[in-house]
Motif scaffolding. Structure first.
Motif, short mmCIF file in Angstrom:
data_model
loop_
_atom_site.label_atom_id
_atom_site.label_comp_id
_atom_site.label_asym_id
_atom_site.label_seq_id
_atom_site.Cartn_x
_atom_site.Cartn_y
_atom_site.Cartn_z
N UNK A 194 -1.19 15.75 2.41
CA UNK A 194 -0.83 17.63 3.19
C UNK A 194 -1.16 18.45 2.53
N UNK A 195 -0.85 18.40 1.16
CA UNK A 195 -1.83 19.97 0.64
C UNK A 195 -1.64 19.33 -0.59
N UNK A 196 -1.77 20.38 -1.92
CA UNK A 196 -1.84 20.20 -2.85
C UNK A 196 -1.10 22.30 -3.70
N UNK A 197 0.25 21.12 -4.49
CA UNK A 197 0.99 22.30 -5.00
C UNK A 197 -0.21 22.51 -6.82
N UNK A 198 -0.67 23.65 -7.24
CA UNK A 198 -0.99 23.72 -7.83
C UNK A 198 -0.41 24.10 -9.30
N UNK A 199 -0.46 23.45 -10.48
CA UNK A 199 0.04 23.93 -11.50
C UNK A 199 2.44 23.57 -11.28
N UNK A 200 1.97 22.49 -10.62
CA UNK A 200 3.37 21.91 -9.97
C UNK A 200 4.31 21.88 -11.44
N UNK A 201 3.75 21.34 -12.21
CA UNK A 201 4.40 20.76 -13.69
C UNK A 201 3.60 21.23 -14.68
N UNK A 202 5.24 21.13 -15.91
CA UNK A 202 4.53 22.06 -16.91
C UNK A 202 5.06 20.68 -17.54
N UNK A 203 3.78 19.61 -18.23
CA UNK A 203 3.97 18.93 -19.57
C UNK A 203 2.59 18.74 -21.00
N UNK A 204 4.02 18.16 -21.29
CA UNK A 204 2.85 17.93 -22.51
C UNK A 204 1.71 18.69 -22.82
N UNK A 205 2.76 19.98 -22.40
CA UNK A 205 0.72 21.77 -23.36
C UNK A 205 0.24 21.74 -22.02
N UNK A 206 -0.10 21.28 -20.79
CA UNK A 206 -0.84 21.48 -19.30
C UNK A 206 0.22 21.13 -18.46
N UNK A 207 -0.20 22.44 -17.46
CA UNK A 207 0.41 21.70 -16.34
C UNK A 207 -0.79 21.04 -14.84
N UNK A 208 -0.01 21.01 -14.37
CA UNK A 208 0.04 19.34 -13.59
C UNK A 208 -0.22 19.44 -12.04
N UNK A 209 -1.12 19.61 -11.42
CA UNK A 209 -0.94 19.67 -9.61
C UNK A 209 -0.54 18.33 -9.68
N UNK A 210 -0.32 19.09 -8.07
CA UNK A 210 0.78 17.91 -7.59
C UNK A 210 0.31 17.65 -5.75
N UNK A 211 -0.14 16.29 -5.46
CA UNK A 211 -0.29 16.26 -3.54
C UNK A 211 0.80 16.13 -3.00
N UNK A 212 0.58 16.20 -2.22
CA UNK A 212 1.14 16.26 -0.66
C UNK A 212 1.20 15.54 0.14
N UNK A 213 1.86 13.90 0.15
CA UNK A 213 1.57 12.99 1.40
C UNK A 213 2.89 13.35 2.20
N UNK A 214 1.73 12.35 3.43
CA UNK A 214 3.37 11.82 4.62
C UNK A 214 3.25 10.62 5.32
N UNK A 215 3.73 10.71 5.73
CA UNK A 215 3.87 9.89 7.14
C UNK A 215 4.48 10.14 8.49
N UNK A 216 4.51 10.74 9.43
CA UNK A 216 4.77 10.97 10.74
C UNK A 216 5.10 9.38 11.87
N UNK A 217 6.71 8.57 11.80
CA UNK A 217 6.37 8.40 13.21
C UNK A 217 5.54 8.19 14.46
N UNK A 218 4.86 7.42 14.89
CA UNK A 218 3.72 7.28 15.55
C UNK A 218 2.21 7.57 14.87
N UNK A 219 1.42 8.03 13.72
CA UNK A 219 0.51 8.27 14.01
C UNK A 219 0.27 7.90 13.27
N UNK A 220 0.87 6.79 12.11
CA UNK A 220 -0.01 6.57 11.93
C UNK A 220 -1.51 5.31 11.60
N UNK A 221 -2.58 5.13 10.80
CA UNK A 221 -3.42 5.06 11.01
C UNK A 221 -4.27 3.36 10.34
N UNK A 222 -3.48 2.73 9.98
CA UNK A 222 -3.15 1.71 9.04
C UNK A 222 -3.27 -0.41 9.83
#
Length: 178
Positions: free
Chosen positions: A150-178
């Motif tokens: 779905x998107x990326x939250x840049x510099x969302x978490x600060x750990x061990x002296x650096x910022x880390x980006x977080x990726x958001x993902x989802x599944x919606x019922x009826x839209x599964x493509x596997x």
């Protein structure tokens, strides 16, 4: 709490029990697991027992243990948290606690089984997850299980002296493509 065992080819999922506390504590304190959690502090028996009483026992969290069938060996845990019955949504989480079990497809299979369970038995419409952007193996596994980025939250978490980006993902019922 659910009592149903969820069966797959390589793994089965069984409901978590209080007796699993030593395993969960061991896994959550494994450096390879802890580095992929926002919560980085040392995990204790008391923390897990509190989680079981206040989250799992109340239905706020549905959590299972992942068991590798061939060895009948518990290898990790999978869960839905922040279950929102009004909006039919929840946040998904998984970790493979046994280092030797990583990279064998267990997590992807467990995700497919658990997502199906969430959509059919829990009547969820949307299942989302958050993952560190540098956890490429997990992102690929989630994609293989049908999650879409779905998107990326840049510099969302600060750990061990650096910022880390977080990726958001989802599944919606009826839209599964596997």
């Amino acid at each position: 709490m659910f009592s149903e065992v969820l069966d797959g080819q390589k793994v089965f999922l069984r409901p978590i029990q209080m007796e699993d506390t030593p395993l969960i504590v061991k896994w959550r304190n494994n450096k390879n697991v802890r580095n992929n959690f926002v919560f980085q502090e040392t995990f204790t028996n008391e923390m897990h027992e509190n989680w079981m009483r206040t989250k799992v026992a109340t239905g706020d969290v549905v959590q299972y243990i992942i068991v590798a069938k061939e060895e009948n060996l518990p290898i990790g845990s999978i869960f839905f948290r922040d279950i929102d019955l009004k909006n039919h949504s929840a946040e998904y989480g998984i970790f493979i606690g046994e280092d030797s079990a990583r990279g064998n497809g267990y997590g992807t299979e467990a995700a497919k089984i658990f997502v199906d369970f969430g959509l059919s038995k829990l009547n969820l419409h949307r299942i989302m997850l958050r993952v560190f952007a540098d956890n490429l193996q997990a992102i690929q596994s989630y994609h293989n299980a049908g999650f879409q980025k779905e998107g990326i939250a840049r510099d969302m978490v600060y750990q061990s002296g650096q910022y880390r980006d977080m990726v958001f993902m989802s599944i919606i019922a009826g839209e599964r493509n596997i």
